[in-house]
Design a protein around this motif. Structure first.
Motif, PDB file in Angstrom:
ATOM      1  N   ASP A  39       0.847  37.308 -78.005  1.00 21.02           N
ATOM      2  CA  ASP A  39       0.938  36.265 -76.987  1.00 21.02           C
ATOM      3  C   ASP A  39      -0.173  35.227 -77.151  1.00 21.02           C
ATOM      4  O   ASP A  39      -0.180  34.207 -76.447  1.00 21.02           O
ATOM      5  N   THR A  40      -1.096  35.475 -78.060  1.00 24.88           N
ATOM      6  CA  THR A  40      -2.183  34.533 -78.302  1.00 24.88           C
ATOM      7  C   THR A  40      -1.627  33.195 -78.766  1.00 24.88           C
ATOM      8  O   THR A  40      -0.867  33.121 -79.733  1.00 24.88           O
ATOM      9  N   ALA A  41      -1.981  32.135 -78.038  1.00 22.42           N
ATOM     10  CA  ALA A  41      -1.463  30.799 -78.328  1.00 22.42           C
ATOM     11  C   ALA A  41      -2.089  29.794 -77.372  1.00 22.42           C
ATOM     12  O   ALA A  41      -2.718  30.187 -76.375  1.00 22.42           O
ATOM     13  N   ALA A  42      -1.885  28.524 -77.671  1.00 21.42           N
ATOM     14  CA  ALA A  42      -2.157  27.478 -76.687  1.00 21.42           C
ATOM     15  C   ALA A  42      -0.898  27.320 -75.841  1.00 21.42           C
ATOM     16  O   ALA A  42       0.200  27.196 -76.386  1.00 21.42           O
ATOM     17  N   TYR A  43      -1.073  27.346 -74.535  1.00 20.74           N
ATOM     18  CA  TYR A  43       0.056  27.258 -73.610  1.00 20.74           C
ATOM     19  C   TYR A  43       0.075  25.878 -72.968  1.00 20.74           C
ATOM     20  O   TYR A  43      -0.951  25.396 -72.479  1.00 20.74           O
ATOM     21  N   TYR A  44       1.259  25.288 -72.960  1.00 16.95           N
ATOM     22  CA  TYR A  44       1.425  23.925 -72.469  1.00 16.95           C
ATOM     23  C   TYR A  44       2.427  23.879 -71.325  1.00 16.95           C
ATOM     24  O   TYR A  44       3.477  24.525 -71.383  1.00 16.95           O
ATOM     25  N   CYS A  45       2.090  23.077 -70.347  1.00 16.62           N
ATOM     26  CA  CYS A  45       2.966  22.823 -69.219  1.00 16.62           C
ATOM     27  C   CYS A  45       3.829  21.597 -69.533  1.00 16.62           C
ATOM     28  O   CYS A  45       3.337  20.613 -70.100  1.00 16.62           O
ATOM     29  N   ASN A  46       5.091  21.673 -69.174  1.00 16.99           N
ATOM     30  CA  ASN A  46       6.013  20.555 -69.356  1.00 16.99           C
ATOM     31  C   ASN A  46       6.765  20.305 -68.060  1.00 16.99           C
ATOM     32  O   ASN A  46       7.143  21.260 -67.370  1.00 16.99           O
ATOM     33  N   ALA A  47       6.992  19.037 -67.745  1.00 20.31           N
ATOM     34  CA  ALA A  47       7.758  18.701 -66.550  1.00 20.31           C
ATOM     35  C   ALA A  47       8.640  17.497 -66.824  1.00 20.31           C
ATOM     36  O   ALA A  47       8.194  16.529 -67.461  1.00 20.31           O
ATOM     37  N   ALA A  48       9.854  17.569 -66.341  1.00 19.42           N
ATOM     38  CA  ALA A  48      10.757  16.420 -66.357  1.00 19.42           C
ATOM     39  C   ALA A  48      10.537  15.682 -65.042  1.00 19.42           C
ATOM     40  O   ALA A  48      10.789  16.226 -63.971  1.00 19.42           O
ATOM     41  N   VAL A  49      10.035  14.459 -65.141  1.00 21.19           N
ATOM     42  CA  VAL A  49       9.576  13.722 -63.966  1.00 21.19           C
ATOM     43  C   VAL A  49      10.378  12.437 -63.802  1.00 21.19           C
ATOM     44  O   VAL A  49      10.609  11.705 -64.771  1.00 21.19           O
ATOM     45  N   GLY A 102      -7.739  32.052 -71.090  1.00 24.61           N
ATOM     46  CA  GLY A 102      -8.975  32.754 -71.382  1.00 24.61           C
ATOM     47  C   GLY A 102      -8.756  33.877 -72.362  1.00 24.61           C
ATOM     48  O   GLY A 102      -7.714  33.954 -73.014  1.00 24.61           O
ATOM     49  N   LEU A 103      -9.756  34.735 -72.465  1.00 30.43           N
ATOM     50  CA  LEU A 103      -9.723  35.887 -73.365  1.00 30.43           C
ATOM     51  C   LEU A 103      -9.473  37.138 -72.536  1.00 30.43           C
ATOM     52  O   LEU A 103     -10.150  37.375 -71.525  1.00 30.43           O
ATOM     53  N   VAL A 104      -8.519  37.940 -72.973  1.00 31.26           N
ATOM     54  CA  VAL A 104      -8.176  39.160 -72.254  1.00 31.26           C
ATOM     55  C   VAL A 104      -7.813  40.241 -73.249  1.00 31.26           C
ATOM     56  O   VAL A 104      -7.339  39.931 -74.358  1.00 31.26           O
ATOM     57  N   GLN A 105      -8.036  41.481 -72.884  1.00 28.95           N
ATOM     58  CA  GLN A 105      -7.650  42.587 -73.750  1.00 28.95           C
ATOM     59  C   GLN A 105      -6.159  42.858 -73.638  1.00 28.95           C
ATOM     60  O   GLN A 105      -5.532  42.559 -72.609  1.00 28.95           O
ATOM     61  N   GLY A 110      -2.881  21.555 -72.486  1.00 27.94           N
ATOM     62  CA  GLY A 110      -2.871  22.906 -73.038  1.00 27.94           C
ATOM     63  C   GLY A 110      -4.039  23.745 -72.566  1.00 27.94           C
ATOM     64  O   GLY A 110      -5.122  23.225 -72.274  1.00 27.94           O
ATOM     65  N   THR A 111      -3.810  25.042 -72.478  1.00 26.86           N
ATOM     66  CA  THR A 111      -4.872  25.993 -72.163  1.00 26.86           C
ATOM     67  C   THR A 111      -4.724  27.179 -73.115  1.00 26.86           C
ATOM     68  O   THR A 111      -3.615  27.650 -73.371  1.00 26.86           O
ATOM     69  N   GLN A 112      -5.832  27.624 -73.663  1.00 28.43           N
ATOM     70  CA  GLN A 112      -5.809  28.661 -74.689  1.00 28.43           C
ATOM     71  C   GLN A 112      -5.775  30.050 -74.063  1.00 28.43           C
ATOM     72  O   GLN A 112      -6.557  30.356 -73.152  1.00 28.43           O
ATOM     73  N   VAL A 113      -4.882  30.871 -74.567  1.00 28.83           N
ATOM     74  CA  VAL A 113      -4.813  32.282 -74.185  1.00 28.83           C
ATOM     75  C   VAL A 113      -5.051  33.103 -75.446  1.00 28.83           C
ATOM     76  O   VAL A 113      -4.348  32.916 -76.452  1.00 28.83           O
ATOM     77  N   THR A 114      -6.038  33.978 -75.391  1.00 31.18           N
ATOM     78  CA  THR A 114      -6.354  34.843 -76.526  1.00 31.18           C
ATOM     79  C   THR A 114      -6.326  36.287 -76.052  1.00 31.18           C
ATOM     80  O   THR A 114      -7.028  36.644 -75.103  1.00 31.18           O
ATOM     81  N   VAL A 115      -5.508  37.083 -76.715  1.00 28.20           N
ATOM     82  CA  VAL A 115      -5.366  38.490 -76.361  1.00 28.20           C
ATOM     83  C   VAL A 115      -5.924  39.329 -77.503  1.00 28.20           C
ATOM     84  O   VAL A 115      -5.426  39.258 -78.631  1.00 28.20           O
ATOM     85  N   SER A 116      -6.936  40.107 -77.209  1.00 30.28           N
ATOM     86  CA  SER A 116      -7.566  40.942 -78.235  1.00 30.28           C
ATOM     87  C   SER A 116      -6.937  42.329 -78.240  1.00 30.28           C
ATOM     88  O   SER A 116      -6.496  42.837 -77.213  1.00 30.28           O
TER      89      SER A 116
END
Length: 119
Positions: free
Chosen positions: A89-99, A10-13, A112-118
């Protein structure tokens, strides 16, 4: 097939916090190491944090002391607590797993989930 689904972006200060979650689902699998990666616009994907099945962790230098990675093996879930967030830190964050499924070991990625830091 195994699916990884991230949530919590999400968006956070600047100075704020977010908690990302990654849930794995599927049939007949076991998860080995897991990690969080991120990709900022125009940048290469980079490892943010990594955690083994036993809970050993390591972090990118840029987030050490601010981010905490954890996992709940019973729930096939991984978390990333992000504190003292910075605009960089603003970026798309991705989870990875060795399964492991049967005799096959392969990497899986979330969408991916978007993180936006203002600032």
């Amino acid at each position: 097939q195994v699916q990884l689904v991230e949530s919590g972006g999400g968006l956070v200060q600047a100075g704020g916090s977010l908690r990302l979650s990654c849930i794995a689902s599927g049939n007949s699998f076991s998860i080995n190491a897991m990690g969080w990666y991120r990709r900022a616009p125009g940048q290469q994907r980079e490892l943010v944090a990594h955690i083994t099945t036993g809970g050993s962790t390591n972090y990118a230098g840029s987030v050490k002391g601010r981010f905490i990675i954890s996992r709940d093996n019973a729930k096939n879930t991984m978390y990333l607590q992000m504190n003292s967030l910075k605009p960089e830190d603003t970026a798309a964050y991705y989870c990875n797993a060795a399964v492991t499924r049967g005799l096959v070991l392969r990497d899986y990625w979330g969408q991916g989930t978007q993180v936006t830091v203002s600032s």
